[in-house]
Design an enzyme around this catalytic site. Sequence first.
Site, mmCIF file in Angstrom:
data_model
loop_
_atom_site.group_PDB
_atom_site.id
_atom_site.type_symbol
_atom_site.label_atom_id
_atom_site.label_comp_id
_atom_site.label_asym_id
_atom_site.label_seq_id
_atom_site.Cartn_x
_atom_site.Cartn_y
_atom_site.Cartn_z
ATOM 1 C CE1 TYR A 43 37.220 -29.456 72.943
ATOM 2 C CE2 TYR A 43 36.767 -30.569 75.026
ATOM 3 C CZ TYR A 43 36.332 -29.826 73.934
ATOM 4 O OH TYR A 43 35.019 -29.462 73.842
ATOM 5 C CE1 TYR B 297 34.439 -31.809 78.414
ATOM 6 C CE2 TYR B 297 34.016 -32.337 76.116
ATOM 7 C CZ TYR B 297 34.161 -31.405 77.121
ATOM 8 O OH TYR B 297 34.030 -30.071 76.838
ATOM 9 C CG HIS C 232 33.534 -25.316 71.724
ATOM 10 N ND1 HIS C 232 33.060 -24.578 72.781
ATOM 11 C CD2 HIS C 232 33.941 -26.493 72.246
ATOM 12 C CE1 HIS C 232 33.183 -25.278 73.894
ATOM 13 N NE2 HIS C 232 33.727 -26.447 73.594
ATOM 14 C CG HIS D 10 30.202 -29.655 73.170
ATOM 15 N ND1 HIS D 10 30.473 -30.515 74.221
ATOM 16 C CD2 HIS D 10 31.212 -28.747 73.169
ATOM 17 C CE1 HIS D 10 31.588 -30.139 74.815
ATOM 18 N NE2 HIS D 10 32.069 -29.074 74.197
ATOM 19 N NE ARG E 91 29.280 -29.066 78.448
ATOM 20 C CZ ARG E 91 29.288 -28.240 77.389
ATOM 21 N NH1 ARG E 91 30.412 -27.797 76.899
ATOM 22 N NH2 ARG E 91 28.168 -27.861 76.816
#
Lengths: 241, 191
Positions: free
Chosen positions: A107, A146, A161, A159, A156
């Site tokens: 991110y 990640y 959000h 995905h 995770r």
Amino acid sequence: MNAKSLIKRNYEKHPEIDFPDYKSSIFRAPKNRKISFPSSNTETIGPIFNKNIIGKLDNDLTLNFSKNKISPLGHKIIVYGTVSDQFTNPIKGALIEIWQANAAGKYLHDNDENPAPIDPNFAGCGRCLTSSSGYYEFLTIQPGPYPYPNRGIEWRPMHIHFSIFGKSFGQRLITQMYFEGDPLIKLCPMVNSIRNEKAKNSLIGVLDTSKSNTKNLLAYKFDIVLRGIKQTYFENRKEGL
Amino acid sequence: METIKAKLDETPFQTAGPFLHIGCMPNAIKINKIYQNDLGEIPFKDKQENELITIEGSVFDGNGVALDDVMIETWQCDEKGQFNEDSGFARLIPNNITKKFTLKTIKPGSYKGFDRKTYSPHVSLSISARGLNMTLNTRVYFEDDELKNDPLLSIISLDNVNSLIAKKIKKNSYLFDIFLQGDKETIFLDI
């Protein structure tokens, strides 16, 4: 004048709040029961967002942060679907905001401790308003999975959000879309905080080969359902209406 | 009245996670190129400083630590008790150092609801963060208002109703701390 009321939430089809397998919930999840009360004006009228806030590239994450039109790394995907209410009525003008990791699972955020590289051409941030048929579409990059610290290091699943505003504060929804076939989905404590299998599966974006073939990009379909609002009309209408 | 049955289930919630700023408030974390402004920077446009009140507070976890990665969304009517669909919404994150959020807004008016009952002035909150599998909802009322006939407050027992009432700390300024757990756990609402 009409009275509006939201359909009551069915908490069996939502995640458990207090779910220790997801470690961060241990000291953050409230322990007491929520107080239920009938919908009032506060929960059923607005906010609604104007289309003049939306920029031309807001729903194209492959271009909205790129320098000199250089594509971000990874493969491009289309994520699309409709937003409707529980009565199947499409919701026009719903605001969808998305955020995600880059192709390496990183991110663009100071708090992300994953040592994977950032991509200077990708912020992972996009938004749009749904059309009159409730349709939305984003062009983005396939986010990577990640590692993150939970019960030791866990992974995770891939995905995106999603944050959605419909027509009222009581319809507000924040969720995540997963990708069909990802083996990490069934291992994820955040996914598994939803006990109901059908509800869990409704968060999985489905590969749409027909759309993929037309656009020459992989396309994933993710339909979103917001709470229904019942309207009761008072019998004080003027005659002739 | 005919009862209409819902045909579909609401999409389930998932946590907003620790990186929600990227999608909801990118400018706040210096992703400046994409949106001109973050959504909900000011709830009402064209208001003078002397028309505004301040509501500030922190969101505390079960260890008494103030969260710095939480997002609070606020929604309210105007001073006349009127809901305007395009104004009255704000998004807040705590200050890095003080860990306090600050809402500068107009004081909402009381309103007569669809049910013909009178609601005391309040601001509705929606709270999202890592560790919260669902967004939490609560309301801020004001201690210097008439509260005893409010339809929501009157169904909550006296012991814990205080968690919904902001304390006046000086003129036009209120304190509203939120406790996720513990003896002072805030009342959260199934709205």
